[in-house]
Design a protein around this motif. Structure first.
Motif, PDB file in Angstrom:
ATOM      1  N   LEU A 217       0.831  -1.199   0.000  1.00  0.00           N
ATOM      2  CA  LEU A 217       0.000   0.000   0.000  1.00  0.00           C
ATOM      3  C   LEU A 217       0.873   1.258   0.000  1.00  0.00           C
ATOM      4  CD1 LEU A 217      -2.869   1.217   0.209  1.00  0.00           C
ATOM      5  CD2 LEU A 217      -2.546   1.236   2.699  1.00  0.00           C
ATOM      6  N   GLY A 218       1.948   1.232   0.784  1.00  0.00           N
ATOM      7  CA  GLY A 218       2.845   2.384   0.860  1.00  0.00           C
ATOM      8  C   GLY A 218       3.509   2.694  -0.462  1.00  0.00           C
ATOM      9  N   GLU A 219       3.742   1.672  -1.270  1.00  0.00           N
ATOM     10  CA  GLU A 219       4.321   1.895  -2.594  1.00  0.00           C
ATOM     11  C   GLU A 219       3.334   2.596  -3.527  1.00  0.00           C
ATOM     12  OE1 GLU A 219       7.610  -1.502  -3.514  1.00  0.00           O
ATOM     13  OE2 GLU A 219       5.524  -2.178  -3.527  1.00  0.00           O
ATOM     14  N   LYS A 220       2.031   2.365  -3.296  1.00  0.00           N
ATOM     15  CA  LYS A 220       1.013   2.922  -4.180  1.00  0.00           C
ATOM     16  C   LYS A 220       0.558   4.322  -3.768  1.00  0.00           C
ATOM     17  CE  LYS A 220      -0.880  -1.651  -5.334  1.00  0.00           C
ATOM     18  NZ  LYS A 220      -2.077  -2.521  -5.256  1.00  0.00           N
ATOM     19  N   GLN A 221       0.436   4.529  -2.452  1.00  0.00           N
ATOM     20  CA  GLN A 221      -0.125   5.795  -1.993  1.00  0.00           C
ATOM     21  C   GLN A 221       0.508   6.234  -0.673  1.00  0.00           C
ATOM     22  OE1 GLN A 221      -4.168   4.182  -1.753  1.00  0.00           O
ATOM     23  NE2 GLN A 221      -4.137   4.445   0.475  1.00  0.00           N
ATOM     24  N   ASP A 222       0.269   7.513  -0.348  1.00  0.00           N
ATOM     25  CA  ASP A 222       0.848   8.074   0.872  1.00  0.00           C
ATOM     26  C   ASP A 222      -0.127   8.056   2.049  1.00  0.00           C
ATOM     27  OD1 ASP A 222       3.120   8.554  -0.563  1.00  0.00           O
ATOM     28  OD2 ASP A 222       2.677  10.671  -0.946  1.00  0.00           O
ATOM     29  N   LYS A 223      -1.376   7.714   1.809  1.00  0.00           N
ATOM     30  CA  LYS A 223      -2.370   7.719   2.868  1.00  0.00           C
ATOM     31  C   LYS A 223      -2.561   6.308   3.408  1.00  0.00           C
ATOM     32  CE  LYS A 223      -7.100   9.180   3.941  1.00  0.00           C
ATOM     33  NZ  LYS A 223      -8.355   9.770   3.414  1.00  0.00           N
ATOM     34  N   LEU A 224      -2.444   6.175   4.746  1.00  0.00           N
ATOM     35  CA  LEU A 224      -2.574   4.870   5.389  1.00  0.00           C
ATOM     36  C   LEU A 224      -4.035   4.516   5.626  1.00  0.00           C
ATOM     37  CD1 LEU A 224      -1.387   2.415   6.908  1.00  0.00           C
ATOM     38  CD2 LEU A 224      -1.327   3.840   8.968  1.00  0.00           C
ATOM     39  N   LYS A 225      -4.402   3.272   5.267  1.00  0.00           N
ATOM     40  CA  LYS A 225      -5.737   2.753   5.542  1.00  0.00           C
ATOM     41  C   LYS A 225      -5.599   1.272   5.849  1.00  0.00           C
ATOM     42  CE  LYS A 225     -10.438   2.436   3.688  1.00  0.00           C
ATOM     43  NZ  LYS A 225     -11.323   2.683   2.530  1.00  0.00           N
ATOM     44  N   VAL A 226      -5.791   0.913   7.134  1.00  0.00           N
ATOM     45  CA  VAL A 226      -5.599  -0.467   7.575  1.00  0.00           C
ATOM     46  C   VAL A 226      -6.850  -1.292   7.281  1.00  0.00           C
ATOM     47  CG1 VAL A 226      -5.053  -1.966   9.519  1.00  0.00           C
ATOM     48  CG2 VAL A 226      -4.085   0.342   9.420  1.00  0.00           C
ATOM     49  N   PRO A 227      -6.723  -2.425   6.568  1.00  0.00           N
ATOM     50  CA  PRO A 227      -7.876  -3.296   6.300  1.00  0.00           C
ATOM     51  C   PRO A 227      -8.437  -3.882   7.595  1.00  0.00           C
ATOM     52  CG  PRO A 227      -6.019  -3.825   4.865  1.00  0.00           C
ATOM     53  CD  PRO A 227      -5.506  -2.900   5.909  1.00  0.00           C
ATOM     54  N   GLN A 228      -9.678  -4.270   7.580  1.00  0.00           N
ATOM     55  CA  GLN A 228     -10.349  -4.783   8.772  1.00  0.00           C
ATOM     56  C   GLN A 228      -9.671  -6.040   9.318  1.00  0.00           C
ATOM     57  OE1 GLN A 228     -14.487  -5.585   8.208  1.00  0.00           O
ATOM     58  NE2 GLN A 228     -14.859  -6.173  10.323  1.00  0.00           N
ATOM     59  N   LYS A 229      -9.204  -6.907   8.450  1.00  0.00           N
ATOM     60  CA  LYS A 229      -8.636  -8.157   8.923  1.00  0.00           C
ATOM     61  C   LYS A 229      -7.318  -7.957   9.669  1.00  0.00           C
ATOM     62  CE  LYS A 229      -6.006  -9.747   4.878  1.00  0.00           C
ATOM     63  NZ  LYS A 229      -5.853 -10.881   3.953  1.00  0.00           N
ATOM     64  N   TYR A 230      -6.700  -6.797   9.510  1.00  0.00           N
ATOM     65  CA  TYR A 230      -5.497  -6.479  10.264  1.00  0.00           C
ATOM     66  C   TYR A 230      -5.745  -5.421  11.339  1.00  0.00           C
ATOM     67  CZ  TYR A 230      -3.140  -8.873   6.424  1.00  0.00           C
ATOM     68  OH  TYR A 230      -2.734  -9.804   5.504  1.00  0.00           O
ATOM     69  N   GLY A 231      -6.963  -4.910  11.383  1.00  0.00           N
ATOM     70  CA  GLY A 231      -7.250  -3.825  12.309  1.00  0.00           C
ATOM     71  C   GLY A 231      -7.813  -4.266  13.643  1.00  0.00           C
ATOM     72  N   THR A 232      -8.191  -5.541  13.770  1.00  0.00           N
ATOM     73  CA  THR A 232      -8.813  -6.003  15.016  1.00  0.00           C
ATOM     74  C   THR A 232      -7.791  -6.454  16.059  1.00  0.00           C
ATOM     75  OG1 THR A 232      -9.049  -8.209  14.045  1.00  0.00           O
ATOM     76  CG2 THR A 232     -10.926  -6.708  13.862  1.00  0.00           C
ATOM     77  N   ILE A 233      -6.596  -6.789  15.617  1.00  0.00           N
ATOM     78  CA  ILE A 233      -5.539  -7.228  16.536  1.00  0.00           C
ATOM     79  C   ILE A 233      -4.401  -6.213  16.481  1.00  0.00           C
ATOM     80  CG2 ILE A 233      -3.892  -9.043  17.092  1.00  0.00           C
ATOM     81  CD1 ILE A 233      -5.781 -11.055  15.856  1.00  0.00           C
ATOM     82  N   LYS A 234      -4.052  -5.687  17.636  1.00  0.00           N
ATOM     83  CA  LYS A 234      -3.090  -4.591  17.705  1.00  0.00           C
ATOM     84  C   LYS A 234      -1.748  -4.947  17.074  1.00  0.00           C
ATOM     85  CE  LYS A 234      -0.997  -1.381  20.997  1.00  0.00           C
ATOM     86  NZ  LYS A 234      -0.899  -0.994  22.432  1.00  0.00           N
ATOM     87  N   ALA A 235      -1.262  -6.155  17.345  1.00  0.00           N
ATOM     88  CA  ALA A 235       0.051  -6.554  16.807  1.00  0.00           C
ATOM     89  C   ALA A 235       0.032  -6.616  15.283  1.00  0.00           C
ATOM     90  CB  ALA A 235       0.461  -7.911  17.378  1.00  0.00           C
ATOM     91  N   LEU A 236      -1.079  -7.082  14.707  1.00  0.00           N
ATOM     92  CA  LEU A 236      -1.178  -7.141  13.246  1.00  0.00           C
ATOM     93  C   LEU A 236      -1.284  -5.736  12.652  1.00  0.00           C
ATOM     94  CD1 LEU A 236      -3.625 -10.151  12.731  1.00  0.00           C
ATOM     95  CD2 LEU A 236      -1.124 -10.121  12.623  1.00  0.00           C
ATOM     96  N   THR A 237      -1.999  -4.866  13.362  1.00  0.00           N
ATOM     97  CA  THR A 237      -2.099  -3.468  12.917  1.00  0.00           C
ATOM     98  C   THR A 237      -0.720  -2.821  12.897  1.00  0.00           C
ATOM     99  OG1 THR A 237      -4.314  -3.289  13.876  1.00  0.00           O
ATOM    100  CG2 THR A 237      -3.163  -1.238  13.385  1.00  0.00           C
ATOM    101  N   SER A 238       0.062  -3.084  13.945  1.00  0.00           N
ATOM    102  CA  SER A 238       1.414  -2.526  14.030  1.00  0.00           C
ATOM    103  C   SER A 238       2.291  -3.027  12.888  1.00  0.00           C
ATOM    104  CB  SER A 238       2.045  -2.891  15.373  1.00  0.00           C
ATOM    105  OG  SER A 238       1.321  -2.328  16.446  1.00  0.00           O
ATOM    106  N   SER A 239       2.177  -4.320  12.567  1.00  0.00           N
ATOM    107  CA  SER A 239       2.968  -4.888  11.463  1.00  0.00           C
ATOM    108  C   SER A 239       2.567  -4.258  10.134  1.00  0.00           C
ATOM    109  CB  SER A 239       2.773  -6.403  11.395  1.00  0.00           C
ATOM    110  OG  SER A 239       3.309  -7.029  12.537  1.00  0.00           O
ATOM    111  N   TYR A 240       1.264  -4.065   9.946  1.00  0.00           N
ATOM    112  CA  TYR A 240       0.786  -3.449   8.709  1.00  0.00           C
ATOM    113  C   TYR A 240       1.325  -2.023   8.591  1.00  0.00           C
ATOM    114  CZ  TYR A 240      -2.456  -2.174   4.962  1.00  0.00           C
ATOM    115  OH  TYR A 240      -2.990  -1.764   3.773  1.00  0.00           O
TER     116      TYR A 240
END
Length: 411
Positions: A217-240
């Motif tokens: 996503l970072g390669e495509k755009q400058d705006k961060l948007k975390v998908p739902q499947k990575y947004g429910t668990i804090k550690a996965l959100t951090s990795s994303y």
């Protein structure tokens, strides 16, 4: 009265003795009796003695005919085939084997092996040796407890595995604490460790996938948007977010290099063209590059002034449009300290009367060398003339003095 009391006491004693004799364990045959085979003396009987539990037939046996004896023997044989006492077994293992083969238990013991020699039925046939492993006895308390423990162990392991797997998949801290029996807790801890390890491995894979997705996503755009499947668990959100930020940083670093190069180019051309609506980091990169370009441009004018000092005797202001170019040129001219060495060497060579040929090492400053060599030569000639004049005056003085003395002598 006394005779009556004595008779009652005698009858009571006989009843007690008779009860003790016949109240020992073992099933009876169809005639109401059976043969004593073990601990017979304890019950007031002879080994192998046939007797009745209800007290009947004991006195009559002495007067019975051979037919009655044959019937008793036949009845005894028939009973032995259908019923067993603990004394019928040669070892306790044999007791257990028989008990298990019959499927007997505390609640199902038609041969009353459980109650033999025991005060209460406890699910243990006969008298088990003190060191005997009673878990080998079907439906014994120890075996039932062992089965219950195994059941708790399996149940705890199953629940522990599921819980550990779930905790590991969510990136939670390990916590194998549980409630229940010791066996349940043991199984729970074992299952939890296995599940947690598997869950953690799966979670690490999820984290890697989250990082890769964020990077893409970072390669495509400058705006961060975390998908739902990575947004429910804090550690996965951090990795994303980590992957996203890494891609943004790499992309920004590449752009910074581009703005830096653009700034250097404009600086050397002395044309300031700062980017508009750009990130501060890009503007800083351009300004840094522009400064570098200006320094390189200055260096070219400083070098020109420095080189000019080898070719002209006195500073001459160059014909440049920008004042800063003239300043840089003059700065280079004055920074040439090697000229002083050349001036001194050339002047001394002329003063010493050496060859007027310019040495190879000073060919780049031929004009300066020649000028100062000639100056030295002129000073040398002046010095020689001064010395000659002094010498001539001295000779004239000496001759005058001699003429005066000679004249005095002639008078």
């Amino acid at each position: 009265m006394k005779s009556f009391l004595s008779l009652c006491a005698l009858l009571l004693l006989l009843m007690i003795i008779q009860g003790n004799v016949y109240a020992h364990p073992g099933r009876t045959d169809s005639s109401g009796g059976h043969t004593c085979r073990t601990n017979c003396s304890q019950w007031g009987l002879e080994d192998g003695e046939y007797h009745y539990h209800d007290g009947s037939g004991s006195n009559e046996s002495d007067s019975s005919d051979s037919t009655s004896s044959d019937e008793s023997t036949s009845s005894e044989s028939s009973n032995d085939a259908l019923d067993k006492d603990c004394s019928d077994f040669s070892s306790y293992d044999e007791v257990v084997e028989y008990w298990n083969s019959k499927g007997y238990s505390k609640t199902y013991d038609p041969e009353r092996l459980d109650g033999w020699g025991n005060k209460v039925d406890d699910g243990i046939p006969c008298e088990a040796p003190s060191d005997y492993d009673t878990t080998r006895i079907n439906n014994s308390p120890a075996q039932l407890a062992e089965k219950e423990a195994e059941k708790d162990l399996d149940s705890g392991e199953e629940v522990g595995y599921k819980t550990g797997l779930s905790d590991g998949q969510k990136g939670l801290s390990s916590n194998s604490f549980s409630k229940g029996s010791d066996s349940y807790q043991e199984g729970y801890e074992k299952g939890y460790e296995v599940g947690y390890k598997e869950g953690t491995t799966q979670f690490e894979t999820l984290k890697k996938n989250a990082f890769k997705s964020g990077y893409a996503l970072g390669e495509k755009q400058d705006k961060l948007k975390v998908p739902q499947k990575y947004g429910t668990i804090k550690a996965l959100t951090s990795s994303y977010e980590e992957g996203f930020n890494k891609a943004i940083k790499e992309k920004d670093e590449k752009k910074k290099e581009e703005y830096l190069a653009s700034g250097i180019k404009d600086g050397k051309a002395d044309v300031l063209n700062e980017p508009e609506k750009a990130k501060d980091i890009f503007l800083d990169a351009y300004q840094k590059g522009y400064k570098i370009g200006q320094e390189e441009l200055k260096e070219t004018y400083v070098k020109q002034g420095y080189a000019a000092a080898f070719t002209i005797l006195n500073y001459e202001e160059p014909d440049f449009e920008e004042e800063k170019y003239k300043d840089w040129y003059k700065e280079g001219f004055k920074s040439n300290v090697k000229i002083k060495d050349i001036v001194n060497v050339a002047y001394q060579a002329g003063l010493d009367g050496k060859s007027s040929s310019v040495p190879e090492k000073y060919q780049h400053a031929k004009t300066i060398y020649q000028y100062n060599f000639d100056k030295g030569t002129k000073d040398r000639k002046k010095n020689n003339q001064a010395v000659g004049s002094v010498f001539g005056l001295g000779m004239i003085g000496w001759l005058g003095r001699r003429f005066y003395v000679a004249r005095k002598m002639l008078k």
